[in-house]
Motif scaffolding. Structure first.
Motif, short mmCIF file in Angstrom:
data_model
loop_
_atom_site.label_atom_id
_atom_site.label_comp_id
_atom_site.label_asym_id
_atom_site.label_seq_id
_atom_site.Cartn_x
_atom_site.Cartn_y
_atom_site.Cartn_z
N LEU A 144 0.88 -1.24 -0.12
CA LEU A 144 -0.07 -0.01 -0.14
C LEU A 144 1.02 1.36 0.07
CD1 LEU A 144 -2.59 -1.15 2.77
CD2 LEU A 144 -2.80 -1.54 0.33
N SER A 145 2.14 1.09 0.03
CA SER A 145 3.11 2.33 -0.09
C SER A 145 2.94 3.30 1.04
CB SER A 145 2.95 3.20 -1.25
OG SER A 145 3.02 2.08 -2.55
N VAL A 146 2.63 2.66 2.29
CA VAL A 146 2.23 3.81 3.32
C VAL A 146 2.73 2.74 4.70
CG1 VAL A 146 -0.10 2.75 3.74
CG2 VAL A 146 0.60 5.08 4.34
N ASP A 147 3.41 3.79 5.69
CA ASP A 147 3.81 3.10 6.92
C ASP A 147 2.64 3.50 8.00
OD1 ASP A 147 4.68 3.10 9.83
OD2 ASP A 147 6.76 2.79 8.89
N LEU A 148 1.99 2.59 8.52
CA LEU A 148 0.79 2.67 9.27
C LEU A 148 0.89 3.65 10.45
CD1 LEU A 148 -0.82 -1.07 9.08
CD2 LEU A 148 -1.29 1.16 7.51
N LEU A 149 2.21 3.37 10.97
CA LEU A 149 2.38 4.22 12.32
C LEU A 149 3.19 5.57 12.01
CD1 LEU A 149 3.48 1.20 14.70
CD2 LEU A 149 1.45 2.22 14.41
N THR A 150 3.79 5.75 11.10
CA THR A 150 4.70 6.93 10.83
C THR A 150 3.97 8.08 9.95
OG1 THR A 150 6.40 6.19 9.19
CG2 THR A 150 6.57 5.98 11.57
N SER A 151 2.99 7.39 9.03
CA SER A 151 2.74 8.12 7.98
C SER A 151 1.58 9.41 8.49
CB SER A 151 2.09 7.58 7.01
OG SER A 151 2.92 6.83 6.42
N THR A 152 0.64 9.13 9.46
CA THR A 152 -0.30 9.91 9.99
C THR A 152 0.06 11.14 11.00
OG1 THR A 152 -0.94 8.57 11.76
CG2 THR A 152 -1.93 8.04 9.64
N LYS A 153 -0.43 12.14 10.76
CA LYS A 153 -0.22 13.07 11.89
C LYS A 153 -0.90 12.81 13.21
CE LYS A 153 -0.56 16.92 8.78
NZ LYS A 153 -1.78 17.00 7.71
N THR A 154 -2.01 12.16 13.08
CA THR A 154 -2.64 11.58 14.40
C THR A 154 -1.87 10.28 14.83
OG1 THR A 154 -4.56 12.13 13.70
CG2 THR A 154 -4.55 10.78 15.70
N PRO A 155 -1.08 10.38 16.24
CA PRO A 155 -0.18 9.10 16.73
C PRO A 155 -1.29 7.68 16.61
CG PRO A 155 -0.17 10.73 18.37
CD PRO A 155 -1.43 11.28 17.10
N ALA A 156 -0.67 6.80 15.72
CA ALA A 156 -1.64 5.53 15.75
C ALA A 156 -1.08 4.52 16.25
CB ALA A 156 -1.40 5.34 14.13
N THR A 157 -1.96 3.57 16.53
CA THR A 157 -1.60 2.07 16.99
C THR A 157 -2.29 1.03 16.14
OG1 THR A 157 -3.35 2.33 18.62
CG2 THR A 157 -1.24 3.09 19.47
N ILE A 158 -1.83 0.00 16.26
CA ILE A 158 -2.53 -1.03 15.46
C ILE A 158 -3.09 -2.02 16.48
CG2 ILE A 158 -1.97 -3.16 14.10
CD1 ILE A 158 0.34 -1.51 12.99
N GLN A 159 -4.36 -2.21 16.45
CA GLN A 159 -5.40 -3.20 17.42
C GLN A 159 -5.64 -4.53 16.63
OE1 GLN A 159 -5.69 -2.59 20.50
NE2 GLN A 159 -4.56 -0.74 20.44
N LEU A 160 -5.45 -5.62 17.37
CA LEU A 160 -6.45 -6.80 16.77
C LEU A 160 -7.84 -6.50 16.81
CD1 LEU A 160 -5.73 -9.76 16.06
CD2 LEU A 160 -6.21 -10.50 18.24
N PHE A 161 -8.35 -6.93 15.46
CA PHE A 161 -9.67 -6.84 15.35
C PHE A 161 -10.36 -8.24 15.33
CE2 PHE A 161 -13.41 -7.18 12.18
CZ PHE A 161 -14.18 -6.07 12.67
N GLY A 162 -9.63 -9.29 14.79
CA GLY A 162 -10.36 -10.64 14.68
C GLY A 162 -9.51 -11.54 13.76
N THR A 163 -9.83 -12.82 14.00
CA THR A 163 -9.16 -13.82 13.27
C THR A 163 -10.24 -14.40 12.22
OG1 THR A 163 -7.65 -14.00 14.79
CG2 THR A 163 -7.74 -15.95 13.45
#
Length: 158
Positions: free
Chosen positions: A66-85
């Protein structure tokens, strides 16, 4: 009895473990991707490399696809959370080959919404598409259908 054990062993060996990103835009649509020479769309993500954590693998796959870093690309501090399996027959693999997809979302919602305008298909991906629950199921993997139905049931997409 021997045959039953053999088939159980085969199923255990034929298991693909993957990580995926569920990204929902401001129009309540989910992001899906399609690889070159494939007819169906999948939830972006991929497999862990040796020694990678789930989050490290997901971050790397999202940069690659996707050509994007999920944690450093946004102005809003981001985290990654498990949604489900989600687990189902793996697309394009022999019968009994199962895929287990551990799905994650970016939080907070403000960070997720910023990513909507940043994601773009890399060289690995022919097409990205934002879809809602009316999308043609024939054009999704089995796990993709399960995820779409789950998102609709939870009121996250239209």
């Amino acid at each position: 009895m021997g045959k039953m054990n053999t088939s159980v062993d085969t199923l255990v060996k034929s298991h693909i473990d993957k990580l995926a990103l569920i990204l929902i835009n401001s129009h309540r649509q989910q992001l899906v991707a399609r690889s070159y020479d494939k007819a169906v769309f999948y939830t972006p993500g991929g497999k862990r490399e040796p020694g990678e954590s789930d989050k490290e693998a997901l971050l790397r796959e999202c940069i690659e696809e996707l050509s994007v870093d999920l944690l450093t690309s946004t102005k809003t501090p981001a985290t990654i959370q498990l949604f489900g399996t989600f687990e189902a027959q793996a697309y394009g693999k022999s019968e009994g080959t199962m895929v287990r997809l551990s799905c994650f979302r970016v939080t907070p919602r403000d960070a997720e919404l910023e990513l909507e305008h940043m994601v773009k298909a890399s060289e690995e991906v022919e097409e990205l598409k934002w879809i809602d629950s009316s999308f043609d199921r024939e054009k999704l993997t089995v796990t993709g259908i399960m995820i779409l139905d789950d998102l609709k049931r939870k009121g996250l997409i239209d």
